[in-house]
Each structure stands twice: as structure tokens, then as C-alpha cells.
Design an enzyme around this catalytic site. Structure first.
Site, PDB file in Angstrom:
ATOM      1  CG  HIS A  52      -0.261   0.231   2.512  1.00  0.00           C
ATOM      2  ND1 HIS A  52       0.126   1.481   2.961  1.00  0.00           N
ATOM      3  CD2 HIS A  52       0.114  -0.644   3.473  1.00  0.00           C
ATOM      4  CE1 HIS A  52       0.695   1.376   4.143  1.00  0.00           C
ATOM      5  NE2 HIS A  52       0.722   0.091   4.478  1.00  0.00           N
ATOM      6  NE  ARG A  66      -1.184   0.262   7.166  1.00  0.00           N
ATOM      7  CZ  ARG A  66      -1.570  -0.232   8.342  1.00  0.00           C
ATOM      8  NH1 ARG A  66      -2.700   0.161   8.909  1.00  0.00           N
ATOM      9  NH2 ARG A  66      -0.811  -1.128   8.957  1.00  0.00           N
ATOM     10  CD  GLU A  87       2.882  -4.963   8.497  1.00  0.00           C
ATOM     11  OE1 GLU A  87       3.126  -6.191   8.408  1.00  0.00           O
ATOM     12  OE2 GLU A  87       3.511  -4.096   7.878  1.00  0.00           O
TER      13      GLU A  87
END
Length: 209
Positions: free
Chosen positions: A12, A64, A88
Site C-alpha cells: 500500500h 490503508r 500487517e
């Protein structure tokens, strides 16, 4: 006989946490205005380069990456699918804190893939484990052209997995990308794994038509 695969990974682009000194991890930061434009550029460049190819798209559900995936999906006229396997790494009690706070309060230095910076955090081995079943389905399903939208640390684990290396190789090597980087991976019918490009940031800049 192996299944032919063309996989594009997208890390991203610029998120709010890249600008305010805060931890990314599982804090649900959005893209900045710059990051949104970078995602639009990535989408437009992929559309130009692969106009005649239909992709499946999988993404981390964090804001995001979700925003990035939705921009790409709209441009390529596909429906994004979201998987927690691509999130993540969870940094536990550091989530919602600043990078400065993390450095001042870290409980354990991470020397191996099994170490956790905080007792309630994920290790890189934990990320590997939650990604593994998703990865195996990806390799064995009928989809040939796939886009993955995820995060830097998670994609570095994916890169090592893609090359067929053992998880403990992450103790001695890393294959990190970069914010807004696009990587291209291929598997031939003979089973050969290829990383053709890694972390190509030219895609986040709109190219002249």
C-alpha cells in the site's frame, strides 16, 4: 504438473502513519491524499499494462490496504476479496502508539522469527503460520492472474514463502519491498518460481499515455 500463476503484489502507498510517527501494525490508518493519488496511479498503470487480462484481487482488510484495493478493483472492474491472512503483523500493546514509544518500551529484541517485541504481539513466525493456508489455497486454485494488496512486513514473509524457503531463513535474509512498490511473480507449469521485479515504485507515478 504445476498450475501457472502470475501474481502481482502491491504494498500500500503512503498512509497517515508514514507521516505522523505512529505505528502502523493493526492501527487502522487511512491513506493520505498523496497515498490515494499513488493508488490511483498504480491502478491506472496496471490497467494500461494489463488491459486484456482478468485478475482476482485479494487484500488485507485494514483501511490503508482496503482503500488501495478498492481503487485498483474499480479501475480493473473486479470485486476485491479481503483476507485477515494478509494483515500487517500485530505488535500487541504497541498498536495505537508511536514509534518512539515502541523504542522506549520494547520488551524483547527480535533476534529470530519466533521472538515477539511484546508478549501480546505476533512474531514473524505467527504471520507465516496465518498466511500459510491462504498461500496454499492461492497456489492450488484455478486462478491464474492474481493481485495481492498487503503491507511491508507481511509481503516480506510472502516473498520468502514464494521462493520455497524455510521460515527460519527469515533469521538471515529479508526481501523487503517499499511503500507503493509493485512486484511481479510467476510460477511456470514446471514449478519454477520467479520474482521478476520487486518493489517497483514507478507504478505509483502516473505514466504518460
Amino acid at each position: 504438473m504445476f498450475k501457472k500463476k502470475n501474481i502481482i503484489t502491491v504494498q500500500h502507498p503512503e498512509s497517515v502513519h508514514h507521516t505522523n510517527g505512529m505505528i502502523g501494525s493493526w492501527t487502522d490508518w487511512k491513506l493520505t491524499g498523496t497515498g490515494t493519488q499513488q493508488a490511483e496511479n498504480i491502478a491506472a498503470n496496471l490497467k494500461t499494462e494489463f488491459a486484456d487480462i482478468h485478475f482476482s484481487l485479494y487484500s488485507s482488510p485494514l483501511s490503508r490496504t482496503r482503500e488501495t484495493a478498492e481503487i485498483i478493483a474499480k479501475k480493473l472492474n473486479i470485486i476485491p476479496q479481503f483476507s485477515s491472512a494478509l494483515k500487517e503483523r500485530n505488535l500487541g500493546k504497541a498498536v495505537g502508539k508511536s514509534v518512539k514509544w515502541l523504542k522506549e518500551n520494547i520488551e524483547m529484541e527480535e533476534l529470530t522469527v519466533y521472538d515477539k517485541c511484546f508478549s501480546d504481539a505476533e512474531s514473524r513466525f505467527d504471520v507465516w503460520q496465518r498466511m500459510l493456508s491462504f498461500y496454499e489455497i492461492l497456489l492450488n486454485n484455478a486462478e491464474e492472474n492474481i493481485i495481492l494488496v498487503s503491507h511491508g512486513d507481511s509481503l516480506s514473509v510472502f516473498n520468502v514463502m514464494w521462493l520455497g524457503l524455510d521460515v527460519e531463513m527469515l533469521n538471515t535474509i529479508d526481501l523487503y519491498g517499499v511503500t507503493g512498490g509493485v512486484s511481479f511473480m510467476y510460477q511456470t507449469v514446471q514449478g519454477k518460481r520467479i520474482i521478476k521485479q520487486i518493489g517497483d515504485t514507478s507504478y505509483k507515478i502516473r505514466r504518460a499515455v
